[in-house]
Structure formats: C-alpha cells, structure tokens
Design a protein around this motif. Structure first.
Motif, PDB file in Angstrom:
ATOM      1  N   ALA A  46      32.623  48.165  21.986  1.00 55.45           N
ATOM      2  CA  ALA A  46      31.725  48.561  22.086  1.00 55.45           C
ATOM      3  C   ALA A  46      31.357  48.926  23.215  1.00 55.45           C
ATOM      4  CB  ALA A  46      30.475  48.392  21.344  1.00 55.45           C
ATOM      5  N   LEU A  47      30.775  49.717  23.633  1.00 56.34           N
ATOM      6  CA  LEU A  47      30.065  49.709  25.343  1.00 56.34           C
ATOM      7  C   LEU A  47      28.175  49.364  24.746  1.00 56.34           C
ATOM      8  CD1 LEU A  47      30.796  53.056  26.464  1.00 56.34           C
ATOM      9  CD2 LEU A  47      31.532  51.274  27.632  1.00 56.34           C
ATOM     10  N   LYS A  48      27.707  48.563  25.469  1.00 54.35           N
ATOM     11  CA  LYS A  48      26.650  47.512  25.240  1.00 54.35           C
ATOM     12  C   LYS A  48      25.454  48.131  25.843  1.00 54.35           C
ATOM     13  CE  LYS A  48      27.816  43.552  25.199  1.00 54.35           C
ATOM     14  NZ  LYS A  48      27.934  42.300  24.530  1.00 54.35           N
ATOM     15  N   GLY A  49      24.106  47.999  25.882  1.00 55.20           N
ATOM     16  CA  GLY A  49      23.453  48.567  27.341  1.00 55.20           C
ATOM     17  C   GLY A  49      22.683  49.654  26.249  1.00 55.20           C
ATOM     18  N   GLY A  50      22.727  50.979  27.864  1.00 52.59           N
ATOM     19  CA  GLY A  50      21.928  52.604  27.562  1.00 52.59           C
ATOM     20  C   GLY A  50      21.108  52.216  27.921  1.00 52.59           C
TER      21      GLY A  50
ATOM     22  N   ILE B 298      38.880  45.516   6.254  1.00 53.54           N
ATOM     23  CA  ILE B 298      38.712  46.152   7.296  1.00 53.54           C
ATOM     24  C   ILE B 298      36.824  45.340   8.067  1.00 53.54           C
ATOM     25  CG2 ILE B 298      37.873  47.952   8.741  1.00 53.54           C
ATOM     26  CD1 ILE B 298      39.681  49.162   7.567  1.00 53.54           C
ATOM     27  N   VAL B 299      36.710  44.939   9.101  1.00 50.10           N
ATOM     28  CA  VAL B 299      35.776  44.350   9.191  1.00 50.10           C
ATOM     29  C   VAL B 299      34.729  44.713  10.631  1.00 50.10           C
ATOM     30  CG1 VAL B 299      34.289  42.731   9.891  1.00 50.10           C
ATOM     31  CG2 VAL B 299      35.923  41.765   8.333  1.00 50.10           C
ATOM     32  N   THR B 300      33.941  46.023  10.284  1.00 55.00           N
ATOM     33  CA  THR B 300      33.578  46.774  12.344  1.00 55.00           C
ATOM     34  C   THR B 300      32.005  45.275  12.447  1.00 55.00           C
ATOM     35  OG1 THR B 300      32.034  47.784  10.386  1.00 55.00           O
ATOM     36  CG2 THR B 300      33.251  49.235  11.065  1.00 55.00           C
ATOM     37  N   VAL B 301      31.626  46.301  13.459  1.00 55.02           N
ATOM     38  CA  VAL B 301      30.818  45.098  14.253  1.00 55.02           C
ATOM     39  C   VAL B 301      29.239  46.024  14.498  1.00 55.02           C
ATOM     40  CG1 VAL B 301      30.595  43.391  15.985  1.00 55.02           C
ATOM     41  CG2 VAL B 301      32.500  43.441  15.487  1.00 55.02           C
ATOM     42  N   GLY B 302      28.509  45.982  14.031  1.00 57.07           N
ATOM     43  CA  GLY B 302      27.478  46.461  14.398  1.00 57.07           C
ATOM     44  C   GLY B 302      26.505  45.546  14.984  1.00 57.07           C
ATOM     45  N   SER B 303      25.251  45.961  14.487  1.00 59.21           N
ATOM     46  CA  SER B 303      24.282  45.090  14.904  1.00 59.21           C
ATOM     47  C   SER B 303      23.054  44.877  14.899  1.00 59.21           C
ATOM     48  CB  SER B 303      23.860  45.849  16.496  1.00 59.21           C
ATOM     49  OG  SER B 303      22.971  44.793  17.462  1.00 59.21           O
ATOM     50  N   VAL B 304      22.592  44.066  15.032  1.00 61.57           N
ATOM     51  CA  VAL B 304      20.435  44.212  14.483  1.00 61.57           C
ATOM     52  C   VAL B 304      20.586  45.137  14.619  1.00 61.57           C
ATOM     53  CG1 VAL B 304      19.859  41.617  14.129  1.00 61.57           C
ATOM     54  CG2 VAL B 304      20.108  42.798  16.076  1.00 61.57           C
ATOM     55  N   ASN B 305      20.727  46.058  15.991  1.00 62.69           N
ATOM     56  CA  ASN B 305      20.349  48.008  16.508  1.00 62.69           C
ATOM     57  C   ASN B 305      21.186  48.707  15.293  1.00 62.69           C
ATOM     58  OD1 ASN B 305      20.944  46.477  19.388  1.00 62.69           O
ATOM     59  ND2 ASN B 305      19.001  46.631  18.259  1.00 62.69           N
TER      60      ASN B 305
ATOM     61  N   GLN C 120      20.972  55.722  23.080  1.00 60.15           N
ATOM     62  CA  GLN C 120      22.341  55.856  22.250  1.00 60.15           C
ATOM     63  C   GLN C 120      23.316  54.671  22.096  1.00 60.15           C
ATOM     64  OE1 GLN C 120      21.691  55.125  26.410  1.00 60.15           O
ATOM     65  NE2 GLN C 120      23.900  55.391  27.028  1.00 60.15           N
ATOM     66  N   TYR C 121      23.221  53.391  22.005  1.00 61.56           N
ATOM     67  CA  TYR C 121      23.510  52.698  22.075  1.00 61.56           C
ATOM     68  C   TYR C 121      23.289  52.258  20.060  1.00 61.56           C
ATOM     69  CZ  TYR C 121      25.205  46.858  21.079  1.00 61.56           C
ATOM     70  OH  TYR C 121      25.723  46.816  20.225  1.00 61.56           O
ATOM     71  N   VAL C 122      21.961  51.757  20.349  1.00 63.32           N
ATOM     72  CA  VAL C 122      21.477  51.933  19.245  1.00 63.32           C
ATOM     73  C   VAL C 122      21.831  53.648  17.778  1.00 63.32           C
ATOM     74  CG1 VAL C 122      19.471  50.642  19.394  1.00 63.32           C
ATOM     75  CG2 VAL C 122      18.994  52.254  19.184  1.00 63.32           C
TER      76      VAL C 122
END
Ligand SMILES: NC(=O)c1ccc[n+]([C@@H]2O[C@H](COP(=O)([O-])OP(=O)(O)OC[C@H]3O[C@@H](n4cnc5c(N)ncnc54)[C@H](O)[C@@H]3O)[C@@H](O)[C@H]2O)c1
Length: 259
Positions: free
Chosen positions: A94-98, A140-147, A157-159
């Motif tokens: 993923a691209l992080k930040g934003g 399949i394991v995706t990586v989301g975020s608390v975001n 755009q990240y969240v």
C-alpha cells in the motif's frame, strides 16, 4: 516472559504469495511464513524503492508495480508459476500517508486508489481464480488498518482506500466461501516499521501513544505476522469475512482514558 515465536511447521507444504514483501509488515509476514515452512513468492516494487532482500530455495522474488495493470498482470502470472498454485495470499502492499481532504488532488486520489484498492483487487482476484481452478481452497489475508474504520487528519485518500479494503474483504469472503477460500483482514494500529522512521520514538508521539493505546506503546510488524499466520493456516476453518485488529487496544478505548 518468553514471547519469541516458536515456529513449528504450521505452513509446511504451503505456497504463499505476499505483496508488499519488502515493507515492514509484509516483510515480517514473509519471514514468519518461511520459518513456518511455506514457500513464499515475495512481491514488491523493484529497484531502490522496494528491493527484496531474500534469496534461497524457499523463496522467489517478483517485481511488481501494482499501479500498472499490464505490469501487475504479467507479474502475477510469474508469481503463480513460481511454486504452483498458491494456498495463501497476503496482500500487504500500500501507499501510506496522504493529504487533507481539501488538498487531495485528483492525481493524489487516483494514485492511492490504483495501488491500495485496484492493486489489491487485481492480486486477490487473479490468485482466487487460480485457487478456484485448482479446487483446493485457500486463504486470503488483506491488510486494512484501524483507518478502515477511524479517520485521522491529513490522510483522506489513504483512509478511504482502507475503508474500501474492509468491504472488499467481506465481499470476497462471501463470494469465495463455497470454494473453500477463507478471506479475512488484519487491521494494524500504530506499528513501528522502518518506513515510519523514528516517528513513534519522538517524545511527543510516544507520550500520546501512552494515552491513546491501552498497551501504551506501538506494535511490531511481527505482531501483524502472528495474526496473519492464524488467518492463513488450515487450523483456521471457520473465521472468514472477519478482522483481527492488531492495535494494542487503541480502538477499544476512549481517547485519554489512560491519563
Ligand atoms: N505500519 C503501520 O503503522 C500500519 C498501520 C496500519 C496499516 N498498515 C498497513 O500495513 C501494510 C504494510 O504497511 P507497512 O507499514 O509495512 O508499510 P511499508 O511502506 O513498509 O510497506 C508497504 C510496501 O508496499 C510497497 N508498495 C507501495 N507501492 C507499491 C506498488 N505500486 N506496487 C507494489 N508494491 C508497492 C512498498 O514498496 C512497501 O514495501 C499497508 O497496507 C499499510 O497500509 C500499516
């Protein structure tokens, strides 16, 4: 207390593809899966941005730019051919930040959607099709975020893309269940990875984490790998469309409650 992982072949005989494998969390997942006996196809950007360090009989590195559809399609075919049909995909790239909502340009928006959402969608769909064709199920394991659930300043755009990953995960879980493919998301909170630099060691942020996180500190990428391992192994037979939140209790607590 001894908290080091004790690998015991939990993924022996399994083939896994990991995207974002040169990153902090994808790297820890790759390392742990290798320790547990899996063969791993490690995918990330080639060149200086995403150089993948592993080498050996258990691992193949494949360069991919998930922002580029043609490149992604070709890289996925290479990945699928490396060790045969995968049993596991972990989509961590993923691209992080934003940017703040008002400052987010069309180009900013498009670049995050291309990598974080479209790139994840394409990788998951191609791998799922291979799993379905082989009729042996998969994980399949995706990586989301608390975001995926909670916003923060300057990350519009990240969240938004992480919220999308949460629902994409559930959609995949529903549509792939009858094929024996279980799909889940991990939702990391503040994880101390090299790409975050010294951020979590700066006194102001460290003090704020002590207030905001029940465990009072950031997590490590290995903590995410532990969660991904449970979701990826055969012993997980009935958890699908679900999320393991790896945030030290951040999202369980009202801000400032630890003061
Ligand atoms: N570290 C945290 O605190 C944290 C918190 C919540 C969620 N996450 C999520 O965890 C995942 C891994 O994050 P991380 O902290 O390890 O970050 P990271 O930046 O170390 O890893 C991300 C990886 O994705 C790769 N990547 C970026 N653009 C790509 C592209 N176009 N094609 C292929 N690969 C590309 C990068 O090269 C990098 O290796 C991400 O999905 C991130 O959103 C991280």
């Amino acid at each position: 207390m001894d908290t080091e992982p004790k690998p015991n072949g939990r993924l022996a005989g399994k083939v896994a593809i990991v995207t974002g494998a040169a990153g902090g969390i994808g790297g820890a997942v790759t390392e742990r899966f290798l320790q547990e006996g899996a063969q791993v196809v490690a995918m990330d950007l080639g060149g200086p941005l995403g150089g993948i360090a592993w080498d050996g009989p258990q691992i193949v590195s494949v360069s991919v730019d998930l922002a580029d559809r043609v490149n992604t399609d070709a890289a996925l075919e290479t990945a699928l051919a490396a060790f045969g049909t995968p049993d596991i995909l972990v989509a961590a790239a993923a691209l992080k930040g934003g940017k703040s909502f008002l400052d987010c340009s069309d180009a900013d928006w498009d670049s995050y959607v291309a990598v974080n959402l479209t790139g994840t969608f394409r990788a998951c769909q191609r791998v799922a099709k291979a799993m379905v064709a082989a009729a042996k199920g998969g994980r399949i394991v995706t990586v989301g975020s608390v975001n995926s659930y909670m916003s923060e300043p300057n990350a519009a755009q990240y969240v938004a893309t992480k919220g999308g990953i949460a629902m994409l995960t559930r959609a995949m879980a529903v549509d792939l269940a009858r094929h024996g493919i279980l799909v889940n998301m991990i939702a990391p909170g503040p994880i101390d990875v090299p790409s975050n630099g010294d951020m979590y060691r700066e006194p102001k942020l460290a003090a704020s984490l002590a207030d905001e996180v029940a465990l009072g500190r950031p997590g490590l990428p290995e903590d995410c790998a532990t969660a991904a391992l449970f979701l990826a192994e055969d012993e997980n037979r009935y958890t699908t469309g679900s999320t393991i939140t790896v945030d030290g209790g951040l999202s369980a607590m009202i801000f400032g409650a630890m003061r």
